[in-house]
Design a protein around this motif. Structure first.
Motif, short mmCIF file in Angstrom:
data_model
loop_
_atom_site.label_atom_id
_atom_site.label_comp_id
_atom_site.label_asym_id
_atom_site.label_seq_id
_atom_site.Cartn_x
_atom_site.Cartn_y
_atom_site.Cartn_z
N THR A 68 0.83 -1.20 0.00
CA THR A 68 0.00 0.00 0.00
C THR A 68 0.86 1.25 0.00
OG1 THR A 68 -1.81 -1.14 1.15
CG2 THR A 68 -1.76 1.27 1.27
N GLN A 69 1.86 1.27 0.86
CA GLN A 69 2.73 2.45 0.95
C GLN A 69 3.47 2.71 -0.36
OE1 GLN A 69 5.17 1.38 4.34
NE2 GLN A 69 3.92 2.59 5.74
N LEU A 70 4.02 1.64 -0.94
CA LEU A 70 4.80 1.80 -2.17
C LEU A 70 3.93 2.29 -3.32
CD1 LEU A 70 7.32 1.48 -3.89
CD2 LEU A 70 6.80 -0.96 -4.13
N LEU A 71 2.79 1.65 -3.52
CA LEU A 71 1.93 2.04 -4.63
C LEU A 71 1.38 3.45 -4.45
CD1 LEU A 71 0.02 -1.29 -5.29
CD2 LEU A 71 1.94 -0.33 -6.57
N GLU A 72 1.04 3.81 -3.22
CA GLU A 72 0.54 5.17 -2.98
C GLU A 72 1.63 6.20 -3.24
OE1 GLU A 72 -1.06 5.27 0.94
OE2 GLU A 72 -2.98 4.38 0.35
N THR A 73 2.86 5.88 -2.82
CA THR A 73 3.98 6.80 -3.02
C THR A 73 4.23 7.04 -4.50
OG1 THR A 73 5.03 6.13 -0.94
CG2 THR A 73 6.45 7.14 -2.61
N VAL A 74 4.28 5.97 -5.27
CA VAL A 74 4.54 6.10 -6.71
C VAL A 74 3.36 6.79 -7.40
CG1 VAL A 74 4.97 4.85 -8.86
CG2 VAL A 74 6.09 4.11 -6.74
N ALA A 75 2.15 6.39 -7.06
CA ALA A 75 0.97 6.99 -7.69
C ALA A 75 0.90 8.49 -7.41
CB ALA A 75 -0.30 6.29 -7.21
N ASP A 76 1.17 8.89 -6.17
CA ASP A 76 1.14 10.32 -5.82
C ASP A 76 2.17 11.10 -6.64
OD1 ASP A 76 -0.87 9.85 -4.02
OD2 ASP A 76 0.42 9.95 -2.24
N ALA A 77 3.37 10.52 -6.80
CA ALA A 77 4.42 11.20 -7.55
C ALA A 77 4.03 11.34 -9.02
CB ALA A 77 5.73 10.42 -7.42
N VAL A 78 3.46 10.29 -9.58
CA VAL A 78 3.04 10.32 -10.98
C VAL A 78 1.94 11.34 -11.19
CG1 VAL A 78 1.83 8.95 -12.73
CG2 VAL A 78 3.78 7.96 -11.52
N ALA A 90 9.36 11.01 -12.40
CA ALA A 90 8.81 11.12 -11.04
C ALA A 90 8.48 9.75 -10.47
CB ALA A 90 7.56 12.00 -11.06
N GLY A 91 7.92 8.88 -11.28
CA GLY A 91 7.59 7.53 -10.81
C GLY A 91 8.83 6.75 -10.42
N PHE A 92 9.88 6.85 -11.25
CA PHE A 92 11.12 6.14 -10.94
C PHE A 92 11.77 6.68 -9.67
CE2 PHE A 92 11.63 5.24 -15.74
CZ PHE A 92 10.95 4.04 -15.62
N VAL A 93 11.82 8.00 -9.54
CA VAL A 93 12.41 8.58 -8.33
C VAL A 93 11.66 8.09 -7.09
CG1 VAL A 93 12.80 10.70 -7.02
CG2 VAL A 93 13.35 10.63 -9.45
N ALA A 94 10.33 8.11 -7.16
CA ALA A 94 9.52 7.70 -6.01
C ALA A 94 9.79 6.24 -5.63
CB ALA A 94 8.04 7.90 -6.32
N TRP A 95 9.90 5.38 -6.63
CA TRP A 95 10.17 3.95 -6.39
C TRP A 95 11.48 3.76 -5.66
CZ3 TRP A 95 8.43 -1.10 -7.05
CH2 TRP A 95 9.41 -2.09 -7.12
N PHE A 96 12.57 4.32 -6.21
CA PHE A 96 13.89 4.10 -5.62
C PHE A 96 14.05 4.86 -4.30
CE2 PHE A 96 14.70 3.14 -10.15
CZ PHE A 96 15.14 1.83 -9.99
N GLN A 97 13.43 6.02 -4.18
CA GLN A 97 13.51 6.75 -2.91
C GLN A 97 12.78 6.00 -1.82
OE1 GLN A 97 15.35 9.79 -2.46
NE2 GLN A 97 15.10 8.90 -0.39
N PHE A 98 11.65 5.38 -2.16
CA PHE A 98 10.91 4.58 -1.18
C PHE A 98 11.79 3.46 -0.64
CE2 PHE A 98 8.31 1.01 0.17
CZ PHE A 98 7.35 1.61 0.96
N LEU A 99 12.49 2.77 -1.52
CA LEU A 99 13.35 1.68 -1.07
C LEU A 99 14.52 2.19 -0.23
CD1 LEU A 99 13.44 -0.60 -4.26
CD2 LEU A 99 11.94 -0.74 -2.26
N ASP A 100 15.01 3.39 -0.54
CA ASP A 100 16.07 3.97 0.29
C ASP A 100 15.53 4.35 1.66
OD1 ASP A 100 17.85 3.66 -1.75
OD2 ASP A 100 18.11 5.80 -2.17
N ASP A 101 14.30 4.83 1.71
CA ASP A 101 13.70 5.23 2.98
C ASP A 101 13.26 4.04 3.82
OD1 ASP A 101 14.07 7.86 2.25
OD2 ASP A 101 12.01 8.15 1.54
N HIS A 102 13.09 2.89 3.19
CA HIS A 102 12.70 1.64 3.88
C HIS A 102 13.73 0.58 3.52
CE1 HIS A 102 9.01 4.02 3.43
NE2 HIS A 102 8.57 3.42 4.51
N PRO A 103 14.90 0.60 4.14
CA PRO A 103 16.02 -0.23 3.71
C PRO A 103 15.73 -1.73 3.66
CG PRO A 103 16.69 1.28 5.45
CD PRO A 103 15.23 1.44 5.30
N GLN A 104 14.83 -2.20 4.51
CA GLN A 104 14.52 -3.63 4.50
C GLN A 104 13.32 -3.95 3.61
OE1 GLN A 104 15.29 -2.10 7.62
NE2 GLN A 104 17.35 -2.87 7.26
N ALA A 105 12.71 -2.95 3.02
CA ALA A 105 11.48 -3.19 2.26
C ALA A 105 11.71 -4.11 1.09
CB ALA A 105 10.90 -1.86 1.78
#
Length: 206
Positions: A68-78, A90-105
């Protein structure tokens, strides 16, 4: 001494899932125990069983929350992007930034090695497939929305592009997670956007 303030259920669940996400990501499914999670959060193990039923249930709850968090983050950015080309970036940045912000995700969401053994392997593999399918559907929608007026999208073309973008982002996420000095989300997004934008231009004008 004033009485200790009790956390409400929503707050406790959030703390439990945050701890479980971190521990599952660090130790894998087999290496994580309910005792570990309970001790990290400071609650009793029976309380976690009450909320999630089993370690499988806790693991799947982590997957659902991250999805939910990942899809909402990418969708909001797009949705906030200013033009068609920026949608990709914007979608790519959101995807990779989310993984950086959640290192174990990444380990919890996608790492198939984690899902190959243990009682949760089947349901968790199904859940990760659902994450991937939802992301591909989001990409497909993004591409369709940015086709020129009057252009009838070929479903096969859209699916090929969406699957290719999904595969590329997954492989790059694995590479970045293992690199000593990974490039920034912005640099990866810019390079990936430039690569796919050329192909999309051909698709858009065909």
């Amino acid at each position: 001494m004033p009485p200790k303030r009790r956390r409400n259920r929503a707050a406790r669940e959030r703390e439990i899932l945050e701890a479980a996400e971190r521990i599952f990501g660090e130790r894998g499914y087999q290496g994580t125990s309910m005792d570990d999670v309970a001790a990290d959060v400071g609650v009793s193990k029976p309380l976690i069983y009450q909320y999630y039923g089993s370690k499988d249930g806790l693991f799947l709850a982590c997957l659902a929350r991250l999805r939910t968090q990942l899809l909402e983050t990418v969708a909001d950015a797009v949705m906030a992007a200013t033009d068609a080309e920026d949608v990709l970036y914007a979608g790519f940045v959101a995807w990779f930034q989310f993984l950086d912000d959640h290192p174990q995700a990444w380990s919890v969401l996608i790492d198939e090695g984690m899902l190959s053994t243990g009682p949760a392997a089947g349901p968790a593999a199904t859940a990760t497939d659902e994450v991937r399918a939802a992301f591909i559907e989001l990409i497909s929608t993004m591409v369709r929305m940015n086709l020129p007026p009057g252009r009838t999208a070929d479903d096969d073309e859209i699916e090929i592009v969406a699957q290719s973008i999904s595969g590329a982002t997954e492989r790059l996420a694995i590479w970045r997670s293992r690199a000593a000095e990974p490039p920034s989300p912005e640099k990866v997004a810019r390079t990936l956007k430039d690569l796919f934008w050329q192909g999309l231009q051909t698709l858009r004008n065909s």
